[in-house]
Scaffold this motif. Structure first.
Motif, short mmCIF file in Angstrom:
data_model
loop_
_atom_site.label_atom_id
_atom_site.label_comp_id
_atom_site.label_asym_id
_atom_site.label_seq_id
_atom_site.Cartn_x
_atom_site.Cartn_y
_atom_site.Cartn_z
N PHE A 141 0.83 -1.20 0.00
CA PHE A 141 0.00 0.00 0.00
C PHE A 141 0.86 1.26 0.00
CE2 PHE A 141 -3.76 -2.37 0.34
CZ PHE A 141 -4.85 -1.51 0.32
N LEU A 142 2.05 1.18 0.61
CA LEU A 142 2.95 2.33 0.59
C LEU A 142 3.34 2.67 -0.85
CD1 LEU A 142 4.85 4.42 1.90
CD2 LEU A 142 6.56 2.61 2.04
N TYR A 143 3.69 1.66 -1.62
CA TYR A 143 4.10 1.91 -3.00
C TYR A 143 2.90 2.33 -3.86
CZ TYR A 143 8.17 -0.50 -1.19
OH TYR A 143 9.24 -0.87 -0.43
N GLU A 144 1.73 1.77 -3.56
CA GLU A 144 0.52 2.18 -4.27
C GLU A 144 0.18 3.63 -3.93
OE1 GLU A 144 -4.19 0.87 -4.62
OE2 GLU A 144 -2.73 -0.50 -3.73
N MET A 145 0.45 3.99 -2.69
CA MET A 145 0.23 5.35 -2.23
C MET A 145 1.09 6.33 -3.04
SD MET A 145 0.77 6.59 1.71
CE MET A 145 0.31 8.23 2.29
N GLY A 146 2.35 5.98 -3.24
CA GLY A 146 3.24 6.83 -4.03
C GLY A 146 2.81 6.90 -5.48
N ASN B 200 3.38 10.39 5.69
CA ASN B 200 3.86 11.26 6.77
C ASN B 200 4.45 10.40 7.89
OD1 ASN B 200 1.67 10.20 8.14
ND2 ASN B 200 0.45 12.07 8.03
N ALA B 201 4.80 11.02 8.99
CA ALA B 201 5.45 10.30 10.09
C ALA B 201 4.55 9.21 10.65
CB ALA B 201 5.84 11.29 11.20
N ALA B 202 3.24 9.48 10.76
CA ALA B 202 2.31 8.48 11.30
C ALA B 202 2.22 7.28 10.37
CB ALA B 202 0.94 9.11 11.50
N THR B 203 2.30 7.51 9.07
CA THR B 203 2.26 6.41 8.11
C THR B 203 3.43 5.45 8.36
OG1 THR B 203 1.42 8.01 6.49
CG2 THR B 203 2.02 5.83 5.67
N PHE B 204 4.61 6.01 8.58
CA PHE B 204 5.78 5.17 8.80
C PHE B 204 5.71 4.42 10.13
CE2 PHE B 204 7.59 7.72 5.39
CZ PHE B 204 8.29 6.76 4.69
N THR B 205 5.12 5.05 11.13
CA THR B 205 4.95 4.34 12.40
C THR B 205 4.10 3.09 12.20
OG1 THR B 205 5.10 6.41 13.67
CG2 THR B 205 4.07 4.53 14.75
N LYS C 179 14.81 8.98 0.46
CA LYS C 179 13.98 8.91 -0.74
C LYS C 179 12.60 9.54 -0.58
CE LYS C 179 16.16 4.70 -2.55
NZ LYS C 179 15.94 3.31 -3.03
N LEU C 180 12.07 9.51 0.66
CA LEU C 180 10.70 9.97 0.86
C LEU C 180 10.61 11.26 1.67
CD1 LEU C 180 9.16 6.46 1.52
CD2 LEU C 180 8.95 7.81 -0.56
#
Length: 308
Positions: A138-143, A150-155, A180-181
């Protein structure tokens, strides 16, 4: 108040649903206030803000039936939830935290507009349910959809890696998040990596990671590593970490004030290795600091034989 508007109701409902200490009690009160709002003679109708708040309250309580009823209420009286990014995000969060991941995914896919909170809510839901690889996808789909995490996403992503045992993926993600992000790691992210390495038994790497941090580590990181040392039976590393934590306590920084559980954790580590002399040393230090209390007592009610 003789008159209440939607702003008035939203203010009090938001106040209750946003409390963190004793959150379940307040979340339930928020739902009761929503009921009172619907029954109020003034006929004030809920807004999108109201729905977001009560959906949050339902998710805190894990009440799927209430959350689904709120979903139906919004569809019948307000709008198609998938057309409102805030209500849609609230539904994704509610269904995920109430254990209905498929419904969360269905709402997510139907939404016409998504913001970073929507993506983060969905990734958090996948993390909760142990879907680490899907969360990373989902992270790559998000990009690909032009959305920056954001920071909460990475947590949430690091948490997903921890639950799924994706150690290398989590480390690679940490290396990429700033380069990269463009997201600067914070203390919570550092803690996630320590937890990730600790769970995998890579204690030396976790220790080196903490020592190489560009910011001063807090007590939570050291406690996490100390717990991992006990789980994996590395008494030598645990002693090193435990003593370092106790030494930091002597400096009396805000987040490193003396804590009895740190002494207990170190004592338990020694006990698991049957290092009884060191256990006694720690217990004596606890007594000096006033951490040892008198043994607790329990009361047991027995039958009054004279009354029979």
């Amino acid at each position: 108040m003789s008159e209440r508007s939607s702003v008035t109701w939203n203010a009090i409902i938001t106040g209750y649903s946003s409390q963190r200490a004793g959150h379940k009690q307040y979340a339930f009160s928020a739902l009761l206030l929503f009921r009172d709002m619907l029954m109020d003679e003034s006929g004030v109708m809920p807004t999108d803000t109201t729905m977001v708040c009560v959906l949050s309250a339902a998710s805190q309580l894990g009440m799927l039936e209430i959350g689904a009823s709120l979903h139906g209420f919004a569809e019948k009286t307000m709008c198609v939830p998938e057309d409102d990014v805030y209500i849609g995000t609230g539904l994704v969060d509610m269904y995920s935290k109430c254990g209905c991941l498929e419904s969360a995914l269905l709402v997510f896919k139907r939404m016409n507009q998504k913001n970073v909170l929507t993506w983060t809510a969905m990734i958090t839901g996948l993390s909760i349910h142990g879907k680490g690889e899907q969360a990373l996808a989902f992270l790559y789909e998000m990009g690909a959809n032009g959305m920056k995490p954001n920071a909460a996403t990475f947590t949430s992503l690091f948490s997903a890696c921890c639950h799924a045992g994706l150690v290398q993926e989590g480390i690679d993600l940490f290396c990429d998040m700033n380069k990269k992000l463009g997201v600067m790691p914070n203390m919570q992210h550092y803690g996630c990596i320590v937890d990730l390495l600790g769970r995998a038994g890579r204690l030396k790497e976790a220790y080196d990671f903490i020592m190489g941090m560009p910011v001063r580590p807090d007590a939570v990181l050291w406690r996490s590593l100390l717990g991992a040392c006990k789980i994996h039976g590395d008494t030598a590393m645990g002693e090193k970490v435990g003593n370092l934590l106790l030494q930091l306590q002597e400096q009396s920084f805000d987040d490193l004030a003396p804590r009895s559980e740190d002494y207990v954790a170190l004592s338990n580590l020694y006990a698991s290795a049957e290092w009884w002399i060191k256990v006694e040393t720690v217990r004596k230090e606890m007594k000096v600091r006033g951490f040892l209390n008198k043994a607790g007592c329990s009361s047991v009610q027995t039958a009054n034989l004279n009354a029979l």
